[in-house]
Design a protein around this motif. Structure first.
Motif, mmCIF file in Angstrom:
data_model
loop_
_atom_site.group_PDB
_atom_site.id
_atom_site.type_symbol
_atom_site.label_atom_id
_atom_site.label_comp_id
_atom_site.label_asym_id
_atom_site.label_seq_id
_atom_site.Cartn_x
_atom_site.Cartn_y
_atom_site.Cartn_z
ATOM 1 N N LEU A 125 0.847 -1.201 0.000
ATOM 2 C CA LEU A 125 0.000 0.000 0.000
ATOM 3 C C LEU A 125 0.881 1.249 0.000
ATOM 4 O O LEU A 125 1.171 1.821 1.057
ATOM 5 N N PRO A 126 1.307 1.691 -1.161
ATOM 6 C CA PRO A 126 2.269 2.787 -1.239
ATOM 7 C C PRO A 126 1.758 4.125 -0.693
ATOM 8 O O PRO A 126 2.552 4.971 -0.298
ATOM 9 N N ASP A 127 0.447 4.327 -0.657
ATOM 10 C CA ASP A 127 -0.113 5.597 -0.174
ATOM 11 C C ASP A 127 -0.492 5.553 1.302
ATOM 12 O O ASP A 127 -1.002 6.533 1.843
ATOM 13 N N LEU A 128 -0.240 4.438 1.939
ATOM 14 C CA LEU A 128 -0.600 4.259 3.345
ATOM 15 C C LEU A 128 0.054 5.311 4.231
ATOM 16 O O LEU A 128 1.240 5.602 4.088
ATOM 17 N N ARG A 129 -0.735 5.880 5.133
ATOM 18 C CA ARG A 129 -0.204 6.858 6.085
ATOM 19 C C ARG A 129 -0.385 6.438 7.535
ATOM 20 O O ARG A 129 0.351 6.889 8.404
ATOM 21 N N VAL A 130 -1.414 5.584 7.808
ATOM 22 C CA VAL A 130 -1.761 5.280 9.195
ATOM 23 C C VAL A 130 -2.024 3.793 9.385
ATOM 24 O O VAL A 130 -2.750 3.173 8.608
ATOM 25 N N ILE A 131 -1.427 3.257 10.455
ATOM 26 C CA ILE A 131 -1.781 1.928 10.963
ATOM 27 C C ILE A 131 -2.591 2.176 12.227
ATOM 28 O O ILE A 131 -2.112 2.841 13.154
#
Length: 139
Positions: A96-102
């Motif tokens: 998920l290259p655009d992932l910002r938050v877990i």
């Protein structure tokens, strides 16, 4: 994580992959996903046992790697046991290259996975529920 940081995450997030979502409307994972969808978020359901089915009007994917590349997932909300979180985080970081938050749900705590995500530049919310935080922090 401060209230201001959580509020910012909720304001900036648009697409949320919910890992471990249930098809049963009385389950917390379904309730949270439905709540978020009603608030304007796009919810991408992830559950290998429901893969290919439709849930909340979206196709259910077996894992994060199966989400099409044109779907820009901002946040992964994890409804899994703490010991499963490192694998979910590794898969999220890889696919998920655009992932910002877990985001780890209430009762889901895995410090090692959180550190892995932070080291990759991701924000981490642990042992919180976005539905509860939304009700508490959003106007």
């Amino acid at each position: 994580m401060t209230d201001a940081e959580i509020r910012q995450i909720l304001q900036e997030t648009k697409i949320i992959a919910v890992v471990g979502i249930s098809a049963k409307p009385d389950r917390p994972s379904y309730e949270v996903a439905h709540f978020l969808q009603e608030r304007g978020y796009r919810v991408i359901p992830v559950n290998p046992g429901l893969a290919g089915q439709s849930l909340l009007g979206e196709v259910v994917y077996p894992d994060l790697a199966a989400i099409p590349g044109d779907v820009r997932v901002d946040m992964v909300d994890i409804f899994r046991a703490p010991e499963a979180v490192p694998g979910v985080v590794a898969e999220a970081l890889a696919h998920l290259p655009d992932l910002r938050v877990i985001w780890m749900q209430l009762g889901v705590i895995n410090e090692a996975a959180a550190e892995t995500a932070r080291a990759a530049g991701k924000r981490v919310v642990m042992d919180h529920c976005p539905k509860i935080e939304y009700r508490r922090l959003m106007p």
